[in-house]
Design a protein around this motif. Structure first.
Motif, short mmCIF file in Angstrom:
data_model
loop_
_atom_site.label_atom_id
_atom_site.label_comp_id
_atom_site.label_asym_id
_atom_site.label_seq_id
_atom_site.Cartn_x
_atom_site.Cartn_y
_atom_site.Cartn_z
N TYR A 321 6.37 -0.55 6.76
CA TYR A 321 5.49 0.59 6.48
C TYR A 321 6.22 1.65 5.66
CZ TYR A 321 1.52 -1.16 8.95
OH TYR A 321 0.42 -1.92 9.30
N PHE A 322 7.51 1.79 5.89
CA PHE A 322 8.29 2.73 5.07
C PHE A 322 8.15 2.36 3.59
CE2 PHE A 322 12.46 2.94 2.87
CZ PHE A 322 12.46 4.31 2.58
N VAL A 323 8.36 1.07 3.29
CA VAL A 323 8.29 0.62 1.90
C VAL A 323 6.88 0.86 1.33
CG1 VAL A 323 8.41 -1.41 0.39
CG2 VAL A 323 10.12 -1.08 2.18
N LEU A 324 5.86 0.46 2.12
CA LEU A 324 4.49 0.63 1.64
C LEU A 324 4.16 2.10 1.38
CD1 LEU A 324 2.53 -1.87 3.93
CD2 LEU A 324 3.12 -2.13 1.51
N LEU A 325 4.61 2.96 2.28
CA LEU A 325 4.27 4.38 2.13
C LEU A 325 5.01 5.00 0.95
CD1 LEU A 325 4.15 5.34 5.91
CD2 LEU A 325 2.24 5.34 4.29
N VAL A 326 6.26 4.57 0.72
CA VAL A 326 6.99 5.07 -0.45
C VAL A 326 6.26 4.65 -1.72
CG1 VAL A 326 9.10 4.74 -1.80
CG2 VAL A 326 9.25 5.22 0.64
N ILE A 327 5.84 3.38 -1.74
CA ILE A 327 5.12 2.90 -2.94
C ILE A 327 3.83 3.69 -3.13
CG2 ILE A 327 3.94 0.92 -3.96
CD1 ILE A 327 5.96 -0.88 -2.50
N GLU A 328 3.10 3.88 -2.03
CA GLU A 328 1.84 4.63 -2.15
C GLU A 328 2.08 6.05 -2.63
OE1 GLU A 328 -0.76 4.51 1.22
OE2 GLU A 328 -1.36 2.43 0.82
N LYS A 329 3.07 6.70 -2.04
CA LYS A 329 3.33 8.10 -2.39
C LYS A 329 3.81 8.20 -3.84
CE LYS A 329 3.71 10.80 1.69
NZ LYS A 329 3.18 9.81 2.63
N SER A 330 4.56 7.18 -4.30
CA SER A 330 5.12 7.25 -5.64
C SER A 330 4.04 7.13 -6.72
CB SER A 330 6.16 6.16 -5.84
OG SER A 330 7.17 6.28 -4.89
N PHE A 331 3.18 6.14 -6.56
CA PHE A 331 2.17 5.99 -7.63
C PHE A 331 0.88 5.31 -7.18
CE2 PHE A 331 4.84 2.22 -7.62
CZ PHE A 331 3.93 1.18 -7.74
N LEU A 332 0.99 4.45 -6.14
CA LEU A 332 -0.13 3.57 -5.85
C LEU A 332 -1.39 4.31 -5.39
CD1 LEU A 332 -0.68 0.54 -5.99
CD2 LEU A 332 -0.20 0.41 -3.54
N LEU A 333 -1.19 5.37 -4.64
CA LEU A 333 -2.37 6.11 -4.14
C LEU A 333 -3.26 6.56 -5.29
CD1 LEU A 333 -1.44 8.47 -1.15
CD2 LEU A 333 -2.92 6.45 -1.19
N LYS A 334 -2.62 7.05 -6.34
CA LYS A 334 -3.41 7.52 -7.50
C LYS A 334 -4.18 6.38 -8.14
CE LYS A 334 -0.24 11.19 -8.52
NZ LYS A 334 1.15 11.14 -9.01
#
Lengths: 462, 372
Positions: A321-334
């Protein structure tokens, strides 16, 4: 003692209700304390002393921290806070490790009550809550049986006022009953039943599992853990209401999330907010360099994994989940926001379910084999009779599970009731349909308990 | 909020269950579960500390709970409603319980091997030995089973026994499967066939052995007053499942005696009336299963003699066979103790094995044959 047992439903609950409502206001917290300790001691008779010791330490720590804060001796207060926190963390770690290596059984609920006590002393230090000067009241809070063994993690600040002077009303009592029964039904009718599929598939020879069976089983576990755990939270919140307490919500339809970030705002809320307030923000949260921010997240997710058990799979699950959340926060969420909602749901559900596979299979070799099957490596059949058998026998349960994971029923009820021009319908729904259907759930749940003798809660192990 | 109703229903439910469970007299035995129920747990400080009291109390409550059987029925019915058609090891479909059939080739091969060994050891000629194999309901009512089920095909067992058995193989597969679906040839709530069903099997056996079967019209119907809730119903009791009528066929007048050898008892009829009003009404045939019975037909002193090795299915077919033989030795390997030299003074007897497919796939008492 567990809620879904006859000792609880037929002896403990009737007794505690009778005594609680028979005694005068002043005695109510004492009644709760005594019953809660019996509740705990019922299954864990020696560990009840551990609990009493934990309470006493927190009581004195709280008193002294408060005293030094009043006299402005902040350093002394800080030292005591640190010592008590270190003590509880050490205790929790000790039992997790001892359990992992099979030296000692895990004291039930230790992960929950240590976190509650820790936050009490820290909150007194932070002046986020008042100090409790009556050790019995503090004891009643820590050992409060509704939330004692599987959460939610109720912070003292949430119930500080309730401890001193709460008001029990018939409204709250009825709401509490409904909530309790809904939770019981989730646990007994949904979680146990769907979990059966997962347990059976796990017991199979992996060579005989088809791709479809592997996914059905993973889905089954996802439903099981949600209904088991949120069912328990519902029962806790409901029982709390029956005694006049208001606990915070612990789940908010996590499976309707459109991202992992959203999922963790909806899943086990009392744990994630606890880590946010006592670990993440003190470390600097996101108001710091990007590197530091990610480091803070790393710490929180490693701890979240560890909290669930001292095993590599739990840590892997946390770091996943740490990895997924970092990815989301970095760019994926947008990016996600730009695609149709249905794909956002598929994205989130896929990753959540995959996460449960990491979480549920403790043996690394088995886990890798299982993941291979899920993705069709190693020549597993796509569909076989076993998969069809589970679909035929449990398909309806999966559909019910899916509906119960969303606010659809709640919305339907609101729709029926909110139409002001139809007061007759509103009356029928509120006065007859809802109470009677909830009662039917109670009766069927009791019938289930009569049909099964063994009924442990999943979240006990954590 | 219908808060008054909510509170009333909840409080009334848990307090009623609680109070009645404690006040009502404890049941000692559950017919439904066929076991002794636990009584009030003894309290002692020691038991409390060891956790024994806690678990005994839970078992006590689970056993003695008010309306326990009804709750269990409710649970099964709810499961059925949710789409589960297999309740434990039992299917419920079209008003009928069907027990799951699981093939165990290892066990059935071993069993038929043991039987053959015994035939060889005693030099029993092929034409004096027969094997009567009856299908269970899972084969006969296969079309009523849910389309996806975990029943194995019983035909495999028929093929296996037919190929392996040294003597004459008499398959009841087709006569049972071809029978009128509405005829009550198997119980709906029990795992046995009825005496009506067994009669079809009996006719086939007689045909294969070139003997004259007794006509059902020459027998009298004995209808039990009480309804029968059989073993499968006990395994998965359901609401709204009615008990079924039991009809036995008895001789109008045939003079025969049955000797229960180990028990040293003798009777003049295979129908045991004492068992008409117990839960397991199937035990009215011969009173259940016994290690060794000797049946002598005084009206046919010159008839053939027969040794039968059997399971409980045979209890329904043996009554008809009595009329065709002068002496029948009935052996149930599960309950018999060794009888060394049993066959040596009975070399003029025919030998018949009567079993159902489930039995031959699961039972492991055939090894006892070696002591006969």
């Amino acid at each position: 003692m567990v809620f879904s047992s006859f000792v609880f439903l037929l002896i403990f609950l009737p007794l505690v209700l009778l005594v609680y409502y028979a005694v005068p206001r002043k005695a109510k917290n004492y009644v709760l304390l005594v019953f809660s300790l019996v509740f705990y001691a019922w299954g864990e008779h020696l560990y009840v002393f551990l609990m009493i010791a934990s309470i006493l330490i927190a009581y004195f720590a709280g008193l002294f921290v408060h005293k030094y804060m009043v006299t402005n001796e902040v350093k002394k207060a800080k030292v005591i806070t640190l010592i008590s926190t270190a003590f509880y963390v050490g205790m929790l770690l000790f039992f997790k490790v001892a359990y992992r290596f099979e030296w000692l059984p895990l004291p039930i609920g230790v992960s929950f009550f240590t976190f509650q006590i820790m936050s009490y002393v820290i909150d007194v230090y932070r002046k986020d809550t008042t100090v409790q000067k009556n050790p019995f009241y503090l004891g009643a809070y820590v050992s409060l049986f509704p939330q004692l063994i599987a959460g939610p993690i109720v912070r003292y600040q949430t119930v500080a006022e309730d401890m001193e002077g709460r008001v029990e009303t018939s409204d709250k009592f009825a709401e509490g009953i409904n909530r309790f029964i809904v939770g019981l039904g989730k646990k007994v009718l949904l979680a146990n039943n769907i979990g059966f599929v997962f347990n059976q598939v796990q017991a199979m020879d992996y060579a005989d599992i088809s791709v479809a069976t592997a996914w059905i089983s993973a889905l089954a576990y996802g439903f099981q853990i949600y209904f088991d755990f949120s069912g328990y939270s519902d029962m806790a919140i409901g029982l709390g209401k029956m005694f006049g307490f208001t606990f915070l919500e612990n789940f908010n339809y996590p499976y309707i999330s459109k991202s992992i970030t959203e999922f963790w705002r909806r899943w086990h809320i009392s744990l994630s907010t606890w880590f946010r307030d006592y670990v993440y923000i003190p470390l600097g949260g996101n108001r710091c360099s990007k590197g530091r921010h990610f480091f803070n997240m790393f710490v929180v997710w490693a701890l979240t994994g560890l909290w669930h058990g001292f095993g590599w799979n739990f840590i892997a699950w946390g770091l996943y989940y740490f990895v997924l959340l970092v990815i989301e926060k970095s760019f994926l969420l947008k990016w996600l926001e730009k695609i149709p909602k249905v794909f956002q749901h598929i994205y989130a559900l896929f990753l959540i379910n995959f996460g449960w596979v990491l979480f549920s299979i403790e043996d690394a070799g088995k886990l890798i084999d299982y993941i291979k099957i899920m993705f069709g490596f190693g020549g597993a059949k796509i569909v076989d009779d076993t998969a069809m058998y589970y679909l035929a026998g449990y398909g309806l349960l999966f559909v019910i599970g899916a509906i119960a994971s969303t606010p659809i029923m709640k919305k339907v009820k609101e729709l029926l009731v909110n139409k002001e021009y139809n007061s007759k319908l509103k009356f029928v729904v509120n006065e007859i349909i809802v109470p009677v259907s909830v009662w039917v759930v109670l009766i069927i749940s009791i019938a289930y308990l009569a049909g099964e003798s063994f009924n442990p809660f999943l979240y006990f192990r954590f | 909020m219908g808060k008054k109703i909510t509170i009333f229903l909840f409080i009334a439910t848990i307090f009623t269950l609680s109070i009645v469970t404690f006040v009502a007299k404890d049941r000692e035995f559950s017919e439904m579960e066929n076991r002794v129920l636990s009584g009030k747990p003894e309290f002692s400080a020691e038991k409390l500390l060891s956790g024994e009291f806690a678990s005994n109390l839970e078992t006590y409550l689970a056993d003695q709970m008010f309306l326990k059987d009804n709750f269990v029925m409710l649970k099964n019915s709810y499961d059925l409603l949710c789409g589960k058609d297999m309740l434990g090891e039992v299917y419920y479909c079209d008003d009928r319980y069907i027990r799951n059939f699981e093939e165990n080739e290892k066990q059935s091969s071993r069993n038929i091997l043991l039987i053959n060994e015994w035939l060889k050891k005693n030099n029993i000629p092929k034409d004096k030995a027969s094997f009567v194999l009856a299908p269970t309901a899972s084969y006969v009512y296969n079309e009523q089973l849910p389309s996806i089920n975990s029943c194995d095909d019983e035909s495999n067992t028929f093929d296996l026994i037919e190929d392996a058995f040294l003597g004459k193989f008499i398959s009841l597969k087709d006569v049972m499967a071809d029978a009128d679906v509405d005829a009550d040839i198997y119980y709906k709530t029990d795992h046995h066939w009825t005496m009506m069903g067994a009669y079809l099997g009996y006719e086939e056996v007689m045909k294969q052995l070139d003997k004259e079967p007794i006509s059902l019209e020459d027998m009298k119907e004995v209808k039990l007053d009480e309804l029968f809730y059989g073993s499968l119903h006990s395994q998965a009791p359901l609401l709204f499942v009615e008990g079924e009528e039991v009809v036995y066929y008895d001789y109008k007048d045939l003079d025969y005696t049955i000797t229960y050898v180990a028990e040293d008892e003798e009777t003049k009829t295979f129908l045991v009336e004492d068992k008409f009003d117990v839960k397991d009404k199937y035990t009215a045939l011969f009173g259940g299963n016994f290690g060794r019975m000797t049946i002598i037909n005084h009206d046919n002193p010159d008839g053939d003699k027969l040794i039968i090795f059997k399971d409980s299915y045979a209890n329904s077919i043996i009554p008809y066979l009595i009329s065709n033989y002068s002496v029948i030795e009935v052996i149930d390997l599960r309950y018999v103790v060794m009888i060394p030299g049993f066959y040596s003074d009975k070399t003029d007897y025919d030998v018949m094995f009567i079993y159902n497919t489930d039995f031959i796939n699961t039972d492991n008492s055939f090894v006892k044959l070696m002591s006969f």
